[in-house]
Design an enzyme around this catalytic site. Structure first.
Site, PDB file in Angstrom:
ATOM      1  N   LYS A 214       2.338  -3.892   2.079  1.00  0.00           N
ATOM      2  CA  LYS A 214       3.358  -4.994   0.989  1.00  0.00           C
ATOM      3  C   LYS A 214       4.286  -5.510   1.806  1.00  0.00           C
ATOM      4  O   LYS A 214       5.447  -6.358   1.312  1.00  0.00           O
ATOM      5  CB  LYS A 214       3.914  -4.096  -0.074  1.00  0.00           C
ATOM      6  CG  LYS A 214       2.936  -3.522  -0.794  1.00  0.00           C
ATOM      7  CD  LYS A 214       3.517  -2.983  -2.338  1.00  0.00           C
ATOM      8  CE  LYS A 214       2.434  -2.095  -2.985  1.00  0.00           C
ATOM      9  NZ  LYS A 214       1.719  -3.084  -3.829  1.00  0.00           N
ATOM     10  N   CYS A 354      -1.186  -1.252 -12.461  1.00  0.00           N
ATOM     11  CA  CYS A 354      -1.188   0.237 -12.153  1.00  0.00           C
ATOM     12  C   CYS A 354      -0.009   0.779 -12.933  1.00  0.00           C
ATOM     13  O   CYS A 354       0.818   1.702 -12.233  1.00  0.00           O
ATOM     14  CB  CYS A 354      -1.386   0.322 -10.704  1.00  0.00           C
ATOM     15  SG  CYS A 354      -2.925   0.228 -10.158  1.00  0.00           S
TER      16      CYS A 354
END
Length: 399
Positions: A214, A354
């Site tokens: 990320k 998620c």
């Protein structure tokens, strides 16, 4: 800086950096350079090539430690990702320190990676799992956490930044209160570390986890920071090669921290890639990253507000979104939104991200999410906004 990213030589408009960022050439070159010049098992060989691999791996650990303000390199454990880091804490610390009748406090806005491990610990140890809930702006208020964190609380597990709402949680204040109650604090830093300066000690984190993918680094490398005095008391999460001092037929003695938690051949090349990504981010500077993200987020939110069929979730203040804008379009499933935008090579996320309990808490079945990083441009945002009005036309709603 955009020229550093090979992916942008294509005509994709990539608006999904909260899921995974793109990689600059410098990071890709660093990984290739490791394999071309230092490809040997770190930590095991006495020959020059292995020693060089070890040095580069441990230099990467030092870079990470400095980046997040750890007091010792030994407090940095390399994992595969944030999920593995949080599972390590749950299995190694949680199962050893939580007992029947104890409480674990987390939030309804957690990524599944910082929720399911604590559900497991609570079930295994017959403890109680308690959820903090945000207000309409996505903020966890002082009254909320002070009413639910008690002397029975052993662990508080909280995301620094929500991957759905983009809100930055008051982790420092929550940690101070949790420590007064005798609890330890586990912070999911996956969404914060790429966007803001982190000092784990100032934050009050006893454990802090994040992923390389990320923040410009390769997939498959993650980090767990843990306070040394806690790590030294914890049993290993995985056992096998390299994490031992001595093995007999009857048992084994384990290596010191951090190697006690890094069983098997380590992912040295991607650790080197993570270190290069950190250097790249430091060269840009978090102020520049923040300013570009805010510029883009303001344009996104003001543009989406022009459509009365769009609902934006979270705060009305673009400064509180950390580059993340989650929305729905009336009458159009988020999967259809993503699919239609993909026809024009615009990449956005759709689903529950998620974080299914949070999405349900918000009153949605699923949502679409745009997430920007410093390499995105106003032109890309404007193209996205122009295409949004066409989504309902494609679904038969007319102009």
């Amino acid at each position: 800086m955009r020229k550093d990213f090979p992916i942008f030589e294509s005509d994709y408009i990539y608006l999904d950096s909260a899921a995974t960022s793109q990689r600059p050439k410098q990071v890709l070159d660093a990984v290739v350079d490791f394999y071309q010049k230092s490809n040997a098992n770190p930590l095991r060989g006495l020959y020059d090539l292995s020693i060089d691999a070890t040095d580069r791996y441990e230099d990467a650990r030092k870079t990470v430690a400095n980046f997040i303000g750890a007091k010792s390199n030994r407090e940095i454990i390399f994992t595969r990702n944030t999920s593995e880091s949080l599972n390590l804490v749950a299995y190694s610390y949680g199962l050893s320190n939580v007992n029947e009748g104890d409480e674990i406090v987390t939030t309804i806005m957690e990524h599944h990676s910082n929720m399911l491990p604590w559900q497991m610990v609570a079930k295994e140890k017959k403890a109680k799992l308690i959820y903090l809930e945000p207000n309409k702006e996505g903020v966890i208020e002082k009254s909320e956490y002070e009413s639910k964190i008690t002397p029975k609380t052993k662990i508080v597990a909280i995301a620094h930044v929500s991957n759905v709402l983009g809100v930055t949680n008051p982790v420092k204040e929550i940690a101070e209160y949790a420590h007064k109650m005798g609890a330890i604090v586990v912070v999911d830093g996956a969404q914060s570390t790429p966007h803001m300066e982190i000092d784990v000690n100032e934050l009050g984190a006893d454990f802090f986890a994040f992923s390389g993918h990320k923040m410009l680094a390769p997939m498959g490398i993650g980090v767990l920071y843990g306070r040394l005095e806690l790590l030294e008391k914890m049993p290993p999460f995985l056992v096998g090669g390299e994490m031992i001092e001595y093995v007999t037929r009857e048992g084994a003695t384990y290596a010191e921290v951090p190697h006690k938690f890094e069983a098997g051949t380590v992912n040295a090349a991607d650790a080197v890639g993570l270190a290069e990504a950190i250097n790249y981010i430091k060269n840009i500077g978090f102020e520049a990253i923040h300013n570009q993200e805010l510029l883009l987020t303001e344009r996104l939110m003001s543009g989406l507000r022009k459509y009365d069929f769009v609902k934006i979730y979270g705060s009305s203040d673009p400064k509180k979104h950390c580059g993340i804008v989650t929305f729905t379009i009336d009458g159009v499933h988020p999967h259809d939104v993503s699919t239609i935008l993909n026809e024009d090579k615009i990449c956005v996320r759709a689903g529950n991200h998620c974080a299914q309990p949070l999405v349900e808490f918000l009153g949605a079945s699923s949502t679409a999410r745009v997430s920007v990083y410093f390499y995105n441009t106003l032109d890309e945002v404007d193209t996205f906004l122009d295409k949004i009005k066409e989504v309902r036309e494609v679904m038969g709603y007319g102009a």
